[in-house]
Scaffold this active site. Structure first.
Site, PDB file in Angstrom:
ATOM      1  N   THR A  85      47.983   1.403   7.982  1.00 25.29           N
ATOM      2  CA  THR A  85      49.296   1.170   8.595  1.00 25.29           C
ATOM      3  C   THR A  85      50.142   0.352   7.626  1.00 25.29           C
ATOM      4  O   THR A  85      49.850  -0.827   7.381  1.00 25.29           O
ATOM      5  CB  THR A  85      49.172   0.401   9.927  1.00 25.29           C
ATOM      6  OG1 THR A  85      48.310   1.129  10.800  1.00 25.29           O
ATOM      7  CG2 THR A  85      50.534   0.233  10.578  1.00 25.29           C
ATOM      8  N   LYS A 160      54.191   5.122  13.464  1.00 28.84           N
ATOM      9  CA  LYS A 160      53.093   4.179  13.732  1.00 28.84           C
ATOM     10  C   LYS A 160      53.641   2.780  14.037  1.00 28.84           C
ATOM     11  O   LYS A 160      53.152   2.091  14.944  1.00 28.84           O
ATOM     12  CB  LYS A 160      52.162   4.154  12.511  1.00 28.84           C
ATOM     13  CG  LYS A 160      51.054   3.121  12.565  1.00 28.84           C
ATOM     14  CD  LYS A 160      50.065   3.383  13.668  1.00 28.84           C
ATOM     15  CE  LYS A 160      49.083   2.233  13.819  1.00 28.84           C
ATOM     16  NZ  LYS A 160      48.299   2.304  15.030  1.00 28.84           N
ATOM     17  N   LYS A 228      51.151  -8.235  11.564  1.00 32.38           N
ATOM     18  CA  LYS A 228      51.681  -7.504  10.391  1.00 32.38           C
ATOM     19  C   LYS A 228      52.528  -6.317  10.844  1.00 32.38           C
ATOM     20  O   LYS A 228      53.614  -6.072  10.332  1.00 32.38           O
ATOM     21  CB  LYS A 228      50.485  -7.063   9.531  1.00 32.38           C
ATOM     22  CG  LYS A 228      50.784  -6.189   8.331  1.00 32.38           C
ATOM     23  CD  LYS A 228      50.399  -4.730   8.500  1.00 32.38           C
ATOM     24  CE  LYS A 228      48.992  -4.434   8.905  1.00 32.38           C
ATOM     25  NZ  LYS A 228      48.689  -3.013   9.060  1.00 32.38           N
TER      26      LYS A 228
HETATM   27  N1  LIG Z   1      41.323  -2.004  13.879  1.00 23.90           N
HETATM   28  C1  LIG Z   1      42.107  -1.174  14.535  1.00 23.90           C
HETATM   29  O1  LIG Z   1      42.001  -1.048  15.756  1.00 23.90           O
HETATM   30  C2  LIG Z   1      43.144  -0.354  13.829  1.00 23.90           C
HETATM   31  C3  LIG Z   1      43.606  -0.665  12.573  1.00 23.90           C
HETATM   32  N2  LIG Z   1      44.589   0.092  11.999  1.00 23.90           N
HETATM   33  C4  LIG Z   1      45.081  -0.216  10.660  1.00 23.90           C
HETATM   34  O2  LIG Z   1      44.071   0.209   9.766  1.00 23.90           O
HETATM   35  C5  LIG Z   1      44.013  -0.648   8.638  1.00 23.90           C
HETATM   36  C6  LIG Z   1      42.629  -1.243   8.519  1.00 23.90           C
HETATM   37  O3  LIG Z   1      42.342  -1.940   9.704  1.00 23.90           O
HETATM   38  P1  LIG Z   1      40.894  -2.577   9.983  1.00 23.90           P
HETATM   39  O4  LIG Z   1      39.832  -1.677   9.497  1.00 23.90           O
HETATM   40  O5  LIG Z   1      40.907  -3.008  11.391  1.00 23.90           O
HETATM   41  O6  LIG Z   1      40.995  -3.849   9.049  1.00 23.90           O
HETATM   42  P2  LIG Z   1      39.883  -4.710   8.308  1.00 23.90           P
HETATM   43  O7  LIG Z   1      40.574  -6.004   8.064  1.00 23.90           O
HETATM   44  O8  LIG Z   1      38.600  -4.650   9.032  1.00 23.90           O
HETATM   45  O9  LIG Z   1      39.660  -3.922   6.938  1.00 23.90           O
HETATM   46  C7  LIG Z   1      40.616  -4.001   5.927  1.00 23.90           C
HETATM   47  C8  LIG Z   1      40.128  -3.254   4.706  1.00 23.90           C
HETATM   48  O10 LIG Z   1      41.070  -3.484   3.631  1.00 23.90           O
HETATM   49  C9  LIG Z   1      40.357  -4.003   2.513  1.00 23.90           C
HETATM   50  N3  LIG Z   1      41.219  -4.902   1.761  1.00 23.90           N
HETATM   51  C10 LIG Z   1      41.948  -5.921   2.242  1.00 23.90           C
HETATM   52  N4  LIG Z   1      42.633  -6.521   1.243  1.00 23.90           N
HETATM   53  C11 LIG Z   1      42.304  -5.866   0.105  1.00 23.90           C
HETATM   54  C12 LIG Z   1      42.699  -5.995  -1.247  1.00 23.90           C
HETATM   55  N5  LIG Z   1      43.568  -6.935  -1.631  1.00 23.90           N
HETATM   56  N6  LIG Z   1      42.165  -5.149  -2.149  1.00 23.90           N
HETATM   57  C13 LIG Z   1      41.298  -4.193  -1.759  1.00 23.90           C
HETATM   58  N7  LIG Z   1      40.881  -4.001  -0.486  1.00 23.90           N
HETATM   59  C14 LIG Z   1      41.394  -4.835   0.438  1.00 23.90           C
HETATM   60  C15 LIG Z   1      39.158  -4.713   3.093  1.00 23.90           C
HETATM   61  O11 LIG Z   1      38.176  -4.890   2.100  1.00 23.90           O
HETATM   62  P3  LIG Z   1      37.042  -6.019   2.272  1.00 23.90           P
HETATM   63  O12 LIG Z   1      35.986  -5.399   3.122  1.00 23.90           O
HETATM   64  O13 LIG Z   1      36.617  -6.300   0.872  1.00 23.90           O
HETATM   65  O14 LIG Z   1      37.701  -7.205   2.919  1.00 23.90           O
HETATM   66  C16 LIG Z   1      38.760  -3.722   4.192  1.00 23.90           C
HETATM   67  O15 LIG Z   1      38.089  -2.614   3.644  1.00 23.90           O
HETATM   68  C17 LIG Z   1      45.135  -1.669   8.849  1.00 23.90           C
HETATM   69  O16 LIG Z   1      46.282  -1.209   8.189  1.00 23.90           O
HETATM   70  C18 LIG Z   1      45.332  -1.666  10.348  1.00 23.90           C
HETATM   71  O17 LIG Z   1      46.621  -2.084  10.711  1.00 23.90           O
HETATM   72  C19 LIG Z   1      45.084   1.208  12.612  1.00 23.90           C
HETATM   73  C20 LIG Z   1      44.636   1.577  13.848  1.00 23.90           C
HETATM   74  C21 LIG Z   1      43.665   0.814  14.562  1.00 23.90           C
HETATM   75  O1  LIG Z   2      46.913  -0.047  14.914  1.00 21.07           O
HETATM   76  C1  LIG Z   2      46.080  -0.224  15.800  1.00 21.07           C
HETATM   77  C2  LIG Z   2      46.198   0.432  17.055  1.00 21.07           C
HETATM   78  C3  LIG Z   2      45.139   0.049  18.018  1.00 21.07           C
HETATM   79  C4  LIG Z   2      45.159   1.022  19.158  1.00 21.07           C
HETATM   80  O2  LIG Z   2      45.856   2.053  19.079  1.00 21.07           O
HETATM   81  O3  LIG Z   2      44.424   0.753  20.128  1.00 21.07           O
END
Ligand SMILES: NC(=O)C1=CN([C@@H]2O[C@H](COP(=O)(O)OP(=O)(O)OC[C@H]3O[C@@H](n4cnc5c(N)ncnc54)[C@H](OP(=O)(O)O)[C@@H]3O)[C@@H](O)[C@H]2O)C=CC1
Ligand SMILES: O=CCCC(=O)O
Length: 282
Positions: A85, A160, A228
């Site tokens: 996102t 989104k 964010k």
């Molecule tokens: N969780 C949810 O319910 C949902 C999340 N999203 C979106 O999906 C994305 C991921 O979310 P989520 O999995 O929950 O987040 P997490 O915080 O669990 O994971 C983030 C990922 O980004 C990596 N990362 C962060 N900073 C850096 C950097 N500077 N360089 C390289 N890699 C980096 C992390 O690596 P590392 O493991 O090394 O920290 C990890 O793999 C976000 O944009 C979020 O808004 C969308 C829908 C639903």
């Molecule tokens: O970006 C995260 C969305 C979480 C959700 O759709 O439940």
């Protein structure tokens, strides 16, 4: 989010190569058959299609366009699908870098959280190269329950952000309701039940309400990411002079929650910021 999505591709028999900044998080996937590459560049060089799932605009740009980033491994015949996102400008920037290598780009942020990711029930909001969309549709169908193709790059990111702006405000409002019901002597669990049966019922309220009443916030969608998304949605609104006072107020509340150390809790922990505010003014 990236791990369960990769796992579902492995389970479906796809040949998957993974990379993550913290390598240890790849280990469960490697033990289930994924191969590992030591940089995003190497992943892109070894794959026809590269999916990226990153935290925020900064990390999405760095992993795509930075040193040893995926762009360096891209070329004609390859595709890059960014499911993070991010804001419109970030998506456009990554698109330009990918295009400069003669490859195809699709933005495909997802609606749906940890459980839908595990269950292959995500909703993809895609935009960009239509031919790449068609090529990866069978993969999106493994990972999700529906997919929207929204046209030019930026439209997926914008959709989104609008969805998550609504969600963040809904959760803030729900939090106020839970606390108000309790303060006036009602049982907030009954409030959750009443809401679930009426016209404002939402799966999110039914899912999160019972644990919020117990002050428990098992992380599905981290609060820092909800803040964010509100921040990015406010930027989107400003870019077209759209007034969004409710989202702006909600964003302030999530910022307070972050300052209380709740960044990595589920976004429903925003209710704690309101509890703290009541004590401040008591
Ligand atoms: N969780 C949810 O319910 C949902 C999340 N999203 C979106 O999906 C994305 C991921 O979310 P989520 O999995 O929950 O987040 P997490 O915080 O669990 O994971 C983030 C990922 O980004 C990596 N990362 C962060 N900073 C850096 C950097 N500077 N360089 C390289 N890699 C980096 C992390 O690596 P590392 O493991 O090394 O920290 C990890 O793999 C976000 O944009 C979020 O808004 C969308 C829908 C639903
Ligand atoms: O970006 C995260 C969305 C979480 C959700 O759709 O439940």
């Amino acid at each position: 989010m990236g791990s369960p999505m990769a796992l579902n591709l492995i389970k479906a028999g796809c040949d998957v190569i993974v990379w993550n900044r913290t390598k240890s998080k790849c280990d469960p996937l490697i033990s289930l058959g994924a191969k590992y590459s030591s940089s995003p560049e190497e992943v892109a060089a070894n794959c026809d299609v590269t999916f990226a799932m990153l935290a925020d605009p900064e990390s999405a740009i760095d992993v795509a366009c930075g040193k040893n980033g995926a762009v360096s491994g891209m070329g004609p015949g390859k595709g890059y699908v960014d499911v993070s996102t991010v804001d419109v400008a970030t998506s456009k920037l990554i698109n330009e870098h990918i295009k400069a290598r003669g490859a195809l780009f699709l933005e495909a942020p997802v609606s749906g959280s940890k459980k839908p990711a595990e269950d292959g029930q995500l909703i993809f909001l895609t935009a960009g190269d239509r031919s790449l969309y068609e090529l990866v549709s069978p993969l999106l169908d493994i990972l999700g329950k529906s997919r929207f193709y929204l046209g030019k790059v930026g439209n997926g990111a914008a959709m989104k952000l609008v969805v998550n702006m609504i969600m963040g405000s809904m959760m803030a409002s729900f939090s106020e309701g839970i606390l108000l019901s309790k303060k006036v002597g009602l049982d907030p669990s009954v409030l959750v039940e009443v809401v679930s049966q009426g016209p404002i019922s939402a799966p999110m309220y039914s899912l999160k309400g019972p644990s919020m009443v117990k002050s428990q916030y098992p992380t599905a969608f981290p609060l820092k990411h909800q803040q964010k998304d509100l921040r990015l949605a406010l930027g989107l609104a400003e870019s077209v002079s759209q007034s969004t006072p409710i989202a702006a107020a909600a964003n302030e509340l999530y910022k307070v929650a972050k300052s209380y150390g709740l960044s990595d809790e589920d976004f429903s922990a925003v209710i704690e910021a309101l509890k703290a505010k009541s004590q401040d003014t008591a």
